[in-house]
Design a protein around this motif. Structure first.
Motif, PDB file in Angstrom:
ATOM      1  N   VAL A 179       0.834  -1.209   0.000  1.00  0.00           N
ATOM      2  CA  VAL A 179       0.000   0.000   0.000  1.00  0.00           C
ATOM      3  C   VAL A 179       0.863   1.251   0.000  1.00  0.00           C
ATOM      4  O   VAL A 179       0.577   2.216  -0.722  1.00  0.00           O
ATOM      5  CB  VAL A 179      -0.968  -0.010   1.199  1.00  0.00           C
ATOM      6  CG1 VAL A 179      -1.688   1.334   1.328  1.00  0.00           C
ATOM      7  CG2 VAL A 179      -1.988  -1.132   1.061  1.00  0.00           C
ATOM      8  N   MET A 180       1.922   1.239   0.789  1.00  0.00           N
ATOM      9  CA  MET A 180       2.823   2.397   0.812  1.00  0.00           C
ATOM     10  C   MET A 180       3.405   2.662  -0.572  1.00  0.00           C
ATOM     11  O   MET A 180       3.492   3.812  -1.020  1.00  0.00           O
ATOM     12  CB  MET A 180       3.945   2.169   1.822  1.00  0.00           C
ATOM     13  CG  MET A 180       3.557   2.422   3.253  1.00  0.00           C
ATOM     14  SD  MET A 180       3.248   4.179   3.568  1.00  0.00           S
ATOM     15  CE  MET A 180       3.119   4.161   5.365  1.00  0.00           C
ATOM     16  N   ASP A 181       3.803   1.608  -1.260  1.00  0.00           N
ATOM     17  CA  ASP A 181       4.426   1.764  -2.575  1.00  0.00           C
ATOM     18  C   ASP A 181       3.461   2.373  -3.588  1.00  0.00           C
ATOM     19  O   ASP A 181       3.886   3.065  -4.526  1.00  0.00           O
ATOM     20  CB  ASP A 181       4.931   0.421  -3.096  1.00  0.00           C
ATOM     21  CG  ASP A 181       6.153  -0.087  -2.344  1.00  0.00           C
ATOM     22  OD1 ASP A 181       6.780   0.712  -1.621  1.00  0.00           O
ATOM     23  OD2 ASP A 181       6.472  -1.276  -2.486  1.00  0.00           O
ATOM     24  N   LEU A 182       2.169   2.121  -3.438  1.00  0.00           N
ATOM     25  CA  LEU A 182       1.167   2.625  -4.377  1.00  0.00           C
ATOM     26  C   LEU A 182       0.589   3.977  -3.980  1.00  0.00           C
ATOM     27  O   LEU A 182      -0.205   4.555  -4.731  1.00  0.00           O
ATOM     28  CB  LEU A 182       0.027   1.614  -4.506  1.00  0.00           C
ATOM     29  CG  LEU A 182       0.358   0.301  -5.212  1.00  0.00           C
ATOM     30  CD1 LEU A 182      -0.808  -0.673  -5.078  1.00  0.00           C
ATOM     31  CD2 LEU A 182       0.676   0.547  -6.675  1.00  0.00           C
ATOM     32  N   SER A 183       0.972   4.470  -2.819  1.00  0.00           N
ATOM     33  CA  SER A 183       0.388   5.713  -2.313  1.00  0.00           C
ATOM     34  C   SER A 183       1.317   6.909  -2.531  1.00  0.00           C
ATOM     35  O   SER A 183       2.533   6.783  -2.414  1.00  0.00           O
ATOM     36  CB  SER A 183       0.088   5.568  -0.819  1.00  0.00           C
ATOM     37  OG  SER A 183      -0.848   4.533  -0.589  1.00  0.00           O
ATOM     38  N   PRO A 184       0.709   8.073  -2.862  1.00  0.00           N
ATOM     39  CA  PRO A 184      -0.716   8.289  -3.107  1.00  0.00           C
ATOM     40  C   PRO A 184      -1.103   7.761  -4.482  1.00  0.00           C
ATOM     41  O   PRO A 184      -0.352   7.902  -5.439  1.00  0.00           O
ATOM     42  CB  PRO A 184      -0.859   9.812  -3.054  1.00  0.00           C
ATOM     43  CG  PRO A 184       0.483  10.313  -3.501  1.00  0.00           C
ATOM     44  CD  PRO A 184       1.484   9.321  -2.978  1.00  0.00           C
ATOM     45  N   PRO A 185      -2.273   7.143  -4.579  1.00  0.00           N
ATOM     46  CA  PRO A 185      -2.681   6.544  -5.849  1.00  0.00           C
ATOM     47  C   PRO A 185      -3.386   7.549  -6.748  1.00  0.00           C
ATOM     48  O   PRO A 185      -3.617   8.696  -6.364  1.00  0.00           O
ATOM     49  CB  PRO A 185      -3.654   5.462  -5.394  1.00  0.00           C
ATOM     50  CG  PRO A 185      -4.335   6.107  -4.211  1.00  0.00           C
ATOM     51  CD  PRO A 185      -3.263   6.912  -3.520  1.00  0.00           C
ATOM     52  N   GLU A 186      -3.739   7.095  -7.902  1.00  0.00           N
ATOM     53  CA  GLU A 186      -4.585   7.869  -8.809  1.00  0.00           C
ATOM     54  C   GLU A 186      -5.744   6.969  -9.235  1.00  0.00           C
ATOM     55  O   GLU A 186      -5.493   5.901  -9.819  1.00  0.00           O
ATOM     56  CB  GLU A 186      -3.789   8.316 -10.036  1.00  0.00           C
ATOM     57  CG  GLU A 186      -4.562   9.202 -10.996  1.00  0.00           C
ATOM     58  CD  GLU A 186      -5.065  10.477 -10.356  1.00  0.00           C
ATOM     59  OE1 GLU A 186      -6.231  10.835 -10.641  1.00  0.00           O
ATOM     60  OE2 GLU A 186      -4.327  11.099  -9.583  1.00  0.00           O
ATOM     61  N   PRO A 187      -6.978   7.316  -8.914  1.00  0.00           N
ATOM     62  CA  PRO A 187      -7.426   8.557  -8.280  1.00  0.00           C
ATOM     63  C   PRO A 187      -7.086   8.613  -6.788  1.00  0.00           C
ATOM     64  O   PRO A 187      -6.932   7.581  -6.151  1.00  0.00           O
ATOM     65  CB  PRO A 187      -8.930   8.532  -8.503  1.00  0.00           C
ATOM     66  CG  PRO A 187      -9.278   7.092  -8.675  1.00  0.00           C
ATOM     67  CD  PRO A 187      -8.105   6.446  -9.312  1.00  0.00           C
ATOM     68  N   ARG A 188      -7.013   9.835  -6.285  1.00  0.00           N
ATOM     69  CA  ARG A 188      -6.565  10.034  -4.907  1.00  0.00           C
ATOM     70  C   ARG A 188      -7.678   9.877  -3.891  1.00  0.00           C
ATOM     71  O   ARG A 188      -7.403   9.624  -2.719  1.00  0.00           O
ATOM     72  CB  ARG A 188      -5.906  11.406  -4.753  1.00  0.00           C
ATOM     73  CG  ARG A 188      -4.544  11.464  -5.409  1.00  0.00           C
ATOM     74  CD  ARG A 188      -3.767  12.699  -5.005  1.00  0.00           C
ATOM     75  NE  ARG A 188      -3.415  12.698  -3.593  1.00  0.00           N
ATOM     76  CZ  ARG A 188      -2.234  13.106  -3.127  1.00  0.00           C
ATOM     77  NH1 ARG A 188      -1.299  13.513  -3.968  1.00  0.00           N
ATOM     78  NH2 ARG A 188      -1.985  13.124  -1.844  1.00  0.00           N
ATOM     79  N   ALA A 189      -8.912  10.050  -4.278  1.00  0.00           N
ATOM     80  CA  ALA A 189     -10.007   9.770  -3.349  1.00  0.00           C
ATOM     81  C   ALA A 189     -10.059   8.262  -3.122  1.00  0.00           C
ATOM     82  O   ALA A 189      -9.804   7.467  -4.035  1.00  0.00           O
ATOM     83  CB  ALA A 189     -11.330  10.251  -3.925  1.00  0.00           C
ATOM     84  N   GLY A 190     -10.365   7.844  -1.898  1.00  0.00           N
ATOM     85  CA  GLY A 190     -10.466   6.407  -1.702  1.00  0.00           C
ATOM     86  C   GLY A 190     -10.299   5.945  -0.278  1.00  0.00           C
ATOM     87  O   GLY A 190     -10.393   6.723   0.671  1.00  0.00           O
ATOM     88  N   MET A 191     -10.020   4.647  -0.150  1.00  0.00           N
ATOM     89  CA  MET A 191     -10.060   3.992   1.152  1.00  0.00           C
ATOM     90  C   MET A 191      -9.022   2.887   1.250  1.00  0.00           C
ATOM     91  O   MET A 191      -8.714   2.216   0.260  1.00  0.00           O
ATOM     92  CB  MET A 191     -11.459   3.391   1.363  1.00  0.00           C
ATOM     93  CG  MET A 191     -11.619   2.614   2.662  1.00  0.00           C
ATOM     94  SD  MET A 191     -13.259   1.889   2.829  1.00  0.00           S
ATOM     95  CE  MET A 191     -13.108   1.270   4.528  1.00  0.00           C
ATOM     96  N   VAL A 192      -8.533   2.678   2.466  1.00  0.00           N
ATOM     97  CA  VAL A 192      -7.657   1.546   2.789  1.00  0.00           C
ATOM     98  C   VAL A 192      -8.267   0.782   3.956  1.00  0.00           C
ATOM     99  O   VAL A 192      -8.637   1.379   4.975  1.00  0.00           O
ATOM    100  CB  VAL A 192      -6.236   2.005   3.161  1.00  0.00           C
ATOM    101  CG1 VAL A 192      -5.374   0.805   3.571  1.00  0.00           C
ATOM    102  CG2 VAL A 192      -5.585   2.755   2.010  1.00  0.00           C
ATOM    103  N   LEU A 193      -8.369  -0.534   3.816  1.00  0.00           N
ATOM    104  CA  LEU A 193      -8.788  -1.403   4.912  1.00  0.00           C
ATOM    105  C   LEU A 193      -7.566  -2.149   5.426  1.00  0.00           C
ATOM    106  O   LEU A 193      -6.857  -2.808   4.658  1.00  0.00           O
ATOM    107  CB  LEU A 193      -9.844  -2.398   4.441  1.00  0.00           C
ATOM    108  CG  LEU A 193     -10.283  -3.435   5.485  1.00  0.00           C
ATOM    109  CD1 LEU A 193     -11.006  -2.764   6.652  1.00  0.00           C
ATOM    110  CD2 LEU A 193     -11.175  -4.508   4.857  1.00  0.00           C
ATOM    111  N   ILE A 194      -7.338  -2.063   6.735  1.00  0.00           N
ATOM    112  CA  ILE A 194      -6.235  -2.758   7.400  1.00  0.00           C
ATOM    113  C   ILE A 194      -6.858  -3.860   8.261  1.00  0.00           C
ATOM    114  O   ILE A 194      -7.598  -3.577   9.198  1.00  0.00           O
ATOM    115  CB  ILE A 194      -5.416  -1.799   8.279  1.00  0.00           C
ATOM    116  CG1 ILE A 194      -4.974  -0.573   7.484  1.00  0.00           C
ATOM    117  CG2 ILE A 194      -4.214  -2.513   8.890  1.00  0.00           C
ATOM    118  CD1 ILE A 194      -4.428   0.553   8.356  1.00  0.00           C
ATOM    119  N   ASP A 195      -6.555  -5.111   7.950  1.00  0.00           N
ATOM    120  CA  ASP A 195      -7.231  -6.231   8.606  1.00  0.00           C
ATOM    121  C   ASP A 195      -6.251  -7.383   8.850  1.00  0.00           C
ATOM    122  O   ASP A 195      -6.371  -8.452   8.260  1.00  0.00           O
ATOM    123  CB  ASP A 195      -8.401  -6.681   7.722  1.00  0.00           C
ATOM    124  CG  ASP A 195      -9.229  -7.786   8.356  1.00  0.00           C
ATOM    125  OD1 ASP A 195      -9.171  -7.941   9.589  1.00  0.00           O
ATOM    126  OD2 ASP A 195      -9.925  -8.505   7.608  1.00  0.00           O
TER     127      ASP A 195
END
Length: 244
Positions: free
Chosen positions: A139-155
């Motif tokens: 996730v770190m490698d892909l951030s910030p993504p495009e599009p920038r609006a969005g969500m991450v779930l940590i589970d």
């Protein structure tokens, strides 16, 4: 950590808690026309059978989804869809849930390190962007993504005691250094040892919304409850007050 198999816990009260909240957030995010990016750090296999030997061994689904009234919840629509497609004992993992709610203009990136879970996830969601890697780094490698609006779930599985603090530190670093506008939600178990306090201490500076439920799983021999902590929730989404 590579011994963890979520099939034993699918559909349990903690799973339902997480998925009801996730569906609420995704419904709010997708109500806006702008595209979004959805990511998961620990995806699992994406689809489960509550009649499987693993599920029957723990009986958690009988204490979770079997007893839950989903009237009016967005998650009810996903559960109905997955069972229409896969039979009456099917249960969606969060990747399947997200895939069912995201739109054509949205992006989804899933991380799963366990080899068997990764292979199963690829079979369940062919063509999806799935990486077999450390989810935090992915996730770190892909951030910030495009599009920038969005969500991450940590589970995470939390099989390793240090993962409570690790999950909290990841959430804090992602929001402060990489993707500050992301909606980020982390799930954690509430056990007698109380190690989830380490996670909450790590993310306290972010002023998260906390939602905890208590339950009597396996006659008190299992989890005492389930917790969610979220930052940058969409307007109008209510996860509820702490009840533990």
């Amino acid at each position: 950590m590579l011994s963890y198999q979520h099939a034993y816990h699918a559909g349990g009260p903690a799973d339902v808690h997480k998925h009801v909240a996730l569906a609420r957030v995704l419904r709010a995010l997708t109500a806006k026309p702008r595209p979004l990016t959805y990511m998961e750090t620990h995806s699992g296999r994406g689809l489960y059978d509550l009649a499987s030997a693993e599920s029957r061994k723990t009986g958690e689904a009988a204490e979770g989804i079997a007893l839950t009234d989903l009237a009016g919840e967005p998650f009810a629509e996903t559960l109905e869809l997955v069972r229409d497609l896969n039979g009456p004992t099917a249960y969606p993992g969060s990747p399947w849930l997200a895939a069912s709610m995201l739109r054509d203009q949205d992006q989804m990136h899933l991380m799963e390190l366990h080899p068997a879970e990764h292979a199963a996830l690829c079979d369940v969601l062919p063509g999806a962007a799935i990486q077999r890697c450390d989810g935090y780094q992915g996730v770190m490698d892909l951030s910030p993504p495009e599009p920038r609006a969005g969500m991450v779930l940590i589970d995470p599985s939390y099989e390793v005691k240090t993962e409570y603090a690790q999950a909290g530190a990841f959430m804090r670093n992602l929001l402060r250094r990489k993707w500050p506008e992301a909606c980020v939600m982390v799930w954690y178990p509430i056990l007698r040892a109380g190690r989830h306090a380490e996670l909450l201490e790590e993310i306290a500076p972010l002023n998260p919304v906390i939602h905890e439920i208590a339950f009597d799983l396996k006659g008190g021999a299992g989890m005492l409850g389930s917790g969610l902590a979220a930052v940058n929730l969409p307007a109008g989404v209510e996860l509820g007050p702490a009840t533990v």
